[in-house]
Design a protein around this motif. Structure first.
Motif, PDB file in Angstrom:
ATOM      1  N   ARG A 116       0.839  -1.212   0.000  1.00 27.23           N
ATOM      2  CA  ARG A 116       0.000   0.000   0.000  1.00 27.23           C
ATOM      3  C   ARG A 116       0.869   1.255   0.000  1.00 27.23           C
ATOM      4  O   ARG A 116       0.580   2.224  -0.715  1.00 27.23           O
ATOM      5  N   ARG A 141      -0.265 -12.388   1.678  1.00 26.45           N
ATOM      6  CA  ARG A 141      -0.841 -13.331   0.731  1.00 26.45           C
ATOM      7  C   ARG A 141       0.131 -14.483   0.440  1.00 26.45           C
ATOM      8  O   ARG A 141      -0.290 -15.596   0.138  1.00 26.45           O
ATOM      9  N   ASP A 142       1.444 -14.159   0.497  1.00 25.13           N
ATOM     10  CA  ASP A 142       2.481 -15.082   0.028  1.00 25.13           C
ATOM     11  C   ASP A 142       3.494 -15.419   1.110  1.00 25.13           C
ATOM     12  O   ASP A 142       4.600 -15.856   0.812  1.00 25.13           O
ATOM     13  N   ARG A 145       8.025  -7.211  -5.963  1.00 31.53           N
ATOM     14  CA  ARG A 145       7.748  -8.283  -4.995  1.00 31.53           C
ATOM     15  C   ARG A 145       9.053  -8.797  -4.393  1.00 31.53           C
ATOM     16  O   ARG A 145       9.144  -9.015  -3.195  1.00 31.53           O
ATOM     17  N   ARG A 158     -11.101  -8.235  -6.136  1.00 32.29           N
ATOM     18  CA  ARG A 158      -9.800  -8.294  -5.433  1.00 32.29           C
ATOM     19  C   ARG A 158      -9.355  -9.743  -5.225  1.00 32.29           C
ATOM     20  O   ARG A 158      -8.185 -10.069  -5.359  1.00 32.29           O
TER      21      ARG A 158
HETATM   22  O1   DC Z   1      -3.710  -7.118   3.251  1.00 36.28           O
HETATM   23  P1   DC Z   1      -4.104  -5.878   2.444  1.00 36.28           P
HETATM   24  O2   DC Z   1      -5.531  -5.867   2.019  1.00 36.28           O
HETATM   25  O3   DC Z   1      -3.699  -4.615   3.136  1.00 36.28           O
HETATM   26  O4   DC Z   1      -3.225  -5.984   1.113  1.00 36.28           O
HETATM   27  C1   DC Z   1      -3.387  -5.074   0.070  1.00 36.28           C
HETATM   28  C2   DC Z   1      -2.951  -5.691  -1.242  1.00 36.28           C
HETATM   29  O5   DC Z   1      -1.533  -5.853  -1.247  1.00 36.28           O
HETATM   30  C3   DC Z   1      -3.522  -7.056  -1.580  1.00 36.28           C
HETATM   31  O6   DC Z   1      -4.736  -6.967  -2.279  1.00 36.28           O
HETATM   32  C4   DC Z   1      -2.467  -7.663  -2.449  1.00 36.28           C
HETATM   33  C5   DC Z   1      -1.186  -7.013  -1.989  1.00 36.28           C
HETATM   34  N1   DC Z   1      -0.368  -7.886  -1.167  1.00 36.28           N
HETATM   35  C6   DC Z   1       0.462  -8.751  -1.798  1.00 36.28           C
HETATM   36  O7   DC Z   1       0.457  -8.816  -3.034  1.00 36.28           O
HETATM   37  N2   DC Z   1       1.298  -9.550  -1.078  1.00 36.28           N
HETATM   38  C7   DC Z   1       1.299  -9.487   0.266  1.00 36.28           C
HETATM   39  N3   DC Z   1       2.149 -10.259   0.959  1.00 36.28           N
HETATM   40  C8   DC Z   1       0.421  -8.618   0.935  1.00 36.28           C
HETATM   41  C9   DC Z   1      -0.429  -7.834   0.192  1.00 36.28           C
END
Ligand code: DC
Length: 229
Positions: free
Chosen positions: A36, A122-123, A101, A172
């Motif tokens: 973000r 997410r990962d 990333r 999303r």
């Molecule tokens: O957890 P969040 O909703 O604040 O995350 C926002 C976006 O950031 C999520 O839609 C995808 C990305 N994100 C990511 O690609 N890898 C992560 N480890 C955390 C978030």
């Protein structure tokens, strides 16, 4: 110990991960906040989202740091602004670039190397910390996630129709699942926690049991290794 919590948007990961970290006395890392912050910085610098080279340079030059629960981008407190819809809607342009990333994953590993940590995203269990000792995947049904968000926004005085929330959430989810690198999915060795019908305390309690079991088995195998040495 590294505890990873991955899962879709709206499953309550951030508040649950924060609470779990507090109960364990571990640090907490919200990796979504990093994506973000980089996205907000790109918007502020008016970088064209189709210009990947400039986005990569921007991400590499950006400095993200935390102080208690506040997040700073190049010394500017961005804690609130990173949660605005304009940022949320644009994250994919940043999160879909592998070089960005890789740079953020590297920073996440450096942060985790220094301490016991609960890290959410997410990962985290799949790509950033494939060897983490405890992996959790927090999910809830799409209907329940949308309903919770609907209620949260109404309580904040921002009533938005449920169907609209559900449509944004579905988009999303698809973006997060279809990302070429860092896609949302449970690690093969993750414990899946479904929070449907459970409140935050109940989910934290379930997770604490899992983490404490892992800590116990780690302590046992360390003591076996010592007595066999
Ligand atoms: O957890 P969040 O909703 O604040 O995350 C926002 C976006 O950031 C999520 O839609 C995808 C990305 N994100 C990511 O690609 N890898 C992560 N480890 C955390 C978030």
């Amino acid at each position: 110990m590294i505890v990873t919590i991955d899962g879709p948007a709206g499953a309550g990961k951030s508040s649950i991960a924060r609470e779990l970290a507090r109960s364990l006395g571990f640090s907490f890392l919200d990796t979504g906040a990093m994506y973000r912050a980089i996205t907000l910085g790109a918007i502020r610098k008016q970088i064209d989202f189709s210009d990947q080279a400039s986005l990569i340079l921007h991400a590499q030059a950006s400095r993200i740091r935390w102080q208690n629960d506040q997040i700073f981008l190049d010394d500017d407190d961005v804690t609130r602004e990173i949660r605005t819809p304009v940022v949320t809607d644009s994250i994919k342009y940043v999160a879909n670039i592998n070089q960005i990333r890789n740079a953020l994953s590297q920073q996440q590993r450096e942060i985790a190397a220094r301490q016991d940590i609960v890290t959410e995203g997410r990962d985290q269990g799949t790509e950033v910390f494939p060897d983490a000792q405890c992996k959790l995947f927090l999910t809830a049904s799409p209907a329940e996630r949308a309903q919770r968000r609907h209620q949260q926004l109404a309580e904040l005085g921002r009533p938005i129709p449920l169907e609209e929330i559900r449509a944004t959430q579905d988009r999303r989810d698809a973006e997060d699942r279809e990302r070429p690198q860092g896609a949302l999915r449970p690690a093969d060795d993750a414990v899946i926690v479904n929070s449907d019908g459970l409140n935050r305390e109940q989910v934290v309690e379930m997770m604490l049991v899992t983490v404490r079991n892992k800590l116990d088995s780690q302590a046992k195998s360390a003591s076996n290794n010592r007595s066999n040495a």
